[in-house]
Design an enzyme around this catalytic site. Structure first.
Site, PDB file in Angstrom:
ATOM      1  CE  LYS A 172       4.972   2.759   1.819  1.00  0.00           C
ATOM      2  NZ  LYS A 172       5.098   1.549   0.961  1.00  0.00           N
ATOM      3  CB  THR A 205      -2.763  -4.745   3.872  1.00  0.00           C
ATOM      4  OG1 THR A 205      -2.249  -5.654   4.870  1.00  0.00           O
ATOM      5  CG2 THR A 205      -3.967  -4.006   4.428  1.00  0.00           C
ATOM      6  N   GLY A 207       0.889  -6.589  -0.477  1.00  0.00           N
ATOM      7  CA  GLY A 207       1.269  -5.943  -1.723  1.00  0.00           C
ATOM      8  C   GLY A 207       0.914  -4.479  -1.837  1.00  0.00           C
ATOM      9  CB  THR A 208      -0.488  -1.931   0.504  1.00  0.00           C
ATOM     10  OG1 THR A 208       0.405  -2.275   1.566  1.00  0.00           O
ATOM     11  CG2 THR A 208      -1.847  -2.532   0.770  1.00  0.00           C
ATOM     12  N   GLY A 209       2.448  -1.810  -0.654  1.00  0.00           N
ATOM     13  CA  GLY A 209       3.607  -0.986  -0.989  1.00  0.00           C
ATOM     14  C   GLY A 209       4.017  -1.130  -2.439  1.00  0.00           C
ATOM     15  CB  CYS A 210       4.358  -4.119  -4.606  1.00  0.00           C
ATOM     16  SG  CYS A 210       5.447  -5.099  -3.560  1.00  0.00           S
TER      17      CYS A 210
END
Length: 273
Positions: A172, A205, A207-210
């Site tokens: 990412k 942003t 929690g974007t990865g989750c």
């Protein structure tokens, strides 16, 4: 009914972790099951406290669900300790399941969510059986052992991670510079592609990865091929960031509802390598 699972920590603020995963699963039309690895007291300002769940009970949650439900794809998020990682790997050792690993290490507010002793356990026990891993740049640097300041560095780190046995690495690009956010996807068979989208400069942003990894899991659970699942998940999280809820006073959560309302408005350019 397509059934998926998340093995992760609970976010009392609702923007990340188990809560973000379940919202994403629901929005994408799959039935979500869970095994909780840790409880956190947190909000958009940061994490105030963490209570880890015992390894045996994490395993019991997983085994109980898997004994009853035909789970097609599973994701891991916050695993917190080497013991939990080893327990999760023990449960999955004899399971034929698509595995998405989000190597959650640090919260948006800076709190560590993975003990340092757990990093080697993650590489040793889970990456060799993983379908895909979705690190951000700091996570990829920690896992690969190299400093990442450029796209070329990210490529080198991805190839180091591929050597652990994981089938696919999604690097990412949110932490790199540029008007475009570029995610680079590398497969064990030597193929790769890039996903380019407009960089959105925002604090919303959390929690974007989750959310991204949960969306990949949901699409895999629905039968999408891996590449297709990754691209569609990128669209989901891009819309979640593009249409913020603007709640909380710190790093606000993404909008898990946006995909249904704005699905035809998202622009993600796929560039074959």
């Amino acid at each position: 009914m397509d059934i998926v699972m998340t093995v992760a920590g609970s976010d009392s603020g609702g923007g990340a972790g188990i809560q973000a995963d379940l919202k994403t699963f629901q929005e994408l039309g799959v039935f979500g099951t869970t095994a909780i690895t840790a409880l956190t007291a947190q909000n958009t300002w940061g994490v105030e406290g963490i209570v880890s769940v015992e390894q045996d009970f994490v395993k019991q949650q997983m085994l109980t669900v898997l004994a009853d439900f035909p789970v097609r794809a599973l994701k891991t998020g916050m695993l917190f300790s080497a013991e939990i990682i080893e327990g999760v790997a023990q449960v999955l050792a004899d399971k034929d399941m698509l595995l998405v690993i989000d190597p959650v290490m640090i919260a948006k507010g800076g709190a560590p969510l993975l003990q340092r002793s757990a990093i080697e356990a993650l590489k040793k026990h889970l990456l060799p059986i993983a379908t895909v891993i979705t690190p951000n740049i700091p996570e990829a640097a920690e896992l690969s052992g190299i400093e990442i300041t450029s796209a070329e560095d990210a490529k080198k780190a991805a190839h180091i991670l591929l050597q652990t046995g994981v089938n696919c690495v999604v690097m990412k690009g949110g932490h790199l510079e540029g008007d475009q956010a570029v995610d680079a996807v590398y497969f064990a068979d030597g193929t790769s592609f890039m996903m380019e989208s407009q960089r959105i400069r925002t604090k919303q942003t959390h929690g974007t990865g989750c959310t991204f990894s949960a969306a990949i899991t949901a699409f895999l659970g629905k039968g999408f091929e891996l590449k297709e699942a990754i691209i569609e998940a990128k669209k989901y999280v891009q819309l979640a960031i593009s249409h913020p809820l603007n709640i909380g006073n710190g790093h606000g959560p993404t909008n898990h509802f946006a995909y249904k309302h704005y699905k035809n408005q998202v622009e993600v350019m796929v560039v074959e390598a």
